[in-house]
Motif scaffolding. Structure first.
Motif, short mmCIF file in Angstrom:
data_model
loop_
_atom_site.label_atom_id
_atom_site.label_comp_id
_atom_site.label_asym_id
_atom_site.label_seq_id
_atom_site.Cartn_x
_atom_site.Cartn_y
_atom_site.Cartn_z
N TYR A 1 13.19 -3.30 -12.60
CA TYR A 1 12.02 -2.75 -11.88
C TYR A 1 12.47 -2.13 -10.57
CZ TYR A 1 8.96 -5.26 -15.10
OH TYR A 1 8.33 -5.72 -16.23
N LEU A 2 11.62 -1.22 -10.07
CA LEU A 2 11.95 -0.46 -8.86
C LEU A 2 10.67 -0.21 -8.07
CD1 LEU A 2 14.02 1.67 -7.47
CD2 LEU A 2 12.91 3.34 -8.96
N ILE A 3 10.74 -0.41 -6.75
CA ILE A 3 9.61 -0.02 -5.90
C ILE A 3 9.81 1.43 -5.46
CG2 ILE A 3 8.61 -0.31 -3.57
CD1 ILE A 3 7.54 -2.43 -5.32
N VAL A 4 8.80 2.25 -5.72
CA VAL A 4 8.86 3.65 -5.31
C VAL A 4 8.08 3.80 -4.01
CG1 VAL A 4 8.31 6.04 -5.94
CG2 VAL A 4 8.98 4.39 -7.71
N PRO B 1 0.82 -1.21 0.00
CA PRO B 1 0.00 0.00 0.00
C PRO B 1 0.86 1.27 0.00
CG PRO B 1 -0.93 -1.58 1.52
CD PRO B 1 0.37 -2.17 1.03
N GLY B 2 0.50 2.21 -0.86
CA GLY B 2 1.23 3.48 -0.93
C GLY B 2 2.45 3.45 -1.83
N GLU B 3 2.81 2.24 -2.32
CA GLU B 3 4.00 2.14 -3.17
C GLU B 3 3.60 1.96 -4.64
OE1 GLU B 3 6.95 -0.10 0.04
OE2 GLU B 3 6.04 -1.29 -1.57
N ALA B 4 4.58 2.09 -5.52
CA ALA B 4 4.35 1.79 -6.93
C ALA B 4 5.51 0.96 -7.45
CB ALA B 4 4.23 3.08 -7.73
N GLY C 1 0.30 0.23 -5.83
CA GLY C 1 -0.16 -0.32 -4.57
C GLY C 1 -1.47 0.34 -4.16
N ALA C 2 -2.14 -0.26 -3.19
CA ALA C 2 -3.41 0.29 -2.72
C ALA C 2 -3.22 1.72 -2.25
CB ALA C 2 -3.95 -0.57 -1.58
#
Ligand SMILES: [Zn+2]
Ligand SMILES: [Zn+2]
Length: 354
Positions: A130-133, A27-30, A71-72
């Motif tokens: 890929y990368l999690i923001v 949640p809150g991530e992309a 993410g949510a």
């Protein structure tokens, strides 16, 4: 489980390209598919063991990419949109962020020193497919149509940092400014000084190719530090001392020289990262009563900063493409580090395509 290629840090002098799992955004991530990134001087410090990070971390903090998953709770974005993400990813909610100190973000708490810098420092970074923001809502900056990855990738870090040196220095219209060291960040500080309205920008370096690029980025005059007395020359050019001196190297000698070329009441804007002890000679500092200001800045980040910088590019006020001198694929990134680290072949920045 699906995997991706990533450039992983394993300890001093040891990195490799390997297959790692593609992460899922919480949640809150992309999740962003990285389309272009680059190698930073800070990455070199990490690999050389001069800045400690945890082994096992993916390196890199300058990403351009396409939103792959949200993410949510992240609203106002769509899968497939092109985004630029700053090297600094503030939460936008903590005391530091809401006080305007986004780089010192405490992630929902108070202040944390350098806490806004997470990619390749405390969480996985951008030298991967890929990368999690984190805090995606505060950090995904949509790229205006018509701008290429190459035009915006350097805004994530070095342009934001370099230009911030000019902003923090409080440059006013008509000021005289000296910029010490014309590496990637110094060149962006030179461009920033011009953008802020300086009348005379003096670029200083020891490398003739870099001095030539300094002229392209906005320096009116360049001074080769290998020739003669830099302090005397800058004081002569500025008619007795500059209004603002920007230090973009992080060494005792350049810091001191920057202090010595200031007029009384001038500002030293420091962008360098220093190690060990930094000394201030009392006579250059007028024993502390010369009305000098010394200011420091960490790269400003967050989506609003990225939006503003992209506006400069979109309206042709800023062109950073001359700084992207080399291109490598992610597979060849170790070679890219070698060229960048040894400053071979006139390198300024190396673009990396995953
Ligand atoms: Zn960097
Ligand atoms: Zn914050």
């Amino acid at each position: 489980m699906k995997t991706m290629r990533a450039h992983v840090f394993h300890g001093v002098g040891r990195t490799s390209i390997e297959q790692v799992p593609i992460p899922e955004p919480k949640p809150g991530e992309a999740l962003v598919r990285v389309t272009l990134t680059t190698i930073c001087g800070t990455d070199l410090h990490i690999v050389r063991g001069e800045y400690p990070v945890k082994p096992g971390l993916v390196i890199g903090h300058e990403p351009v990419g396409i939103i792959a998953k949200l993410g949510a709770g992240v609203t106002g974005y769509k899968i497939g949109e092109r985004v630029l993400i700053g090297a600094i990813t503030p939460c936008g909610q903590c005391r530091a962020c809401l006080s305007g100190h986004l780089s010192q973000c405490g992630h929902g708490e108070g202040y944390e020193a350098l806490g806004g810098w997470r990619f390749g420092n405390t969480i996985n970074g951008a030298q991967a497919e890929y990368l999690i923001v984190p805090a995606a809502q505060a950090n995904l900056a949509k790229i205006p149509d018509g701008l290429t990855d190459e035009q915006v990738v350097l805004l994530a870090d070095i342009a934001s940092t370099g230009i911030s040196g000019a902003e923090s220095g409080g440059i006013r219209i008509g000021d005289t400014v000296a910029v010490f060291a014309q590496g990637p960040i110094g060149l962006c500080a030179t461009a920033g000084a011009k953008l802020m309205g300086a009348a005379l920008v003096i670029g200083i370096d020891r490398n003739p190719t870099r001095l030539e690029t300094a002229r392209r980025m906005g320096a009116d005059v360049v001074v080769d530090a290998r020739e003669g007395d830099v302090v005397a020359e800058v004081r002569r050019l500025s008619g007795g001392g500059v209004d603002v001196a920007i230090e973009a190297l992080g060494e005792q000698t350049t810091f001191e020289t920057a202090l010595r070329v200031l007029r009384p009441g001038g500002t030293l804007s420091s962008l360098g990262v220093y190690s060990g002890k930094l000394q201030i000679p009392y006579e250059a500092f007028a024993a502390g009563i010369g009305d000098h200001r010394i200011v420091t800045t960490l790269c400003p980040g967050g989506k609003e900063r990225m939006r503003r910088l992209m506006e400069l590019v979109k309206h042709s006020r800023l062109d950073l493409t001359p700084l992207l001198t080399h291109h490598v694929s992610l597979e060849d990134i170790v070679e890219g580090y070698r060229i960048f680290g040894e400053q071979r072949d006139g390198v300024l920045k190396v673009a990396v395509k995953p």
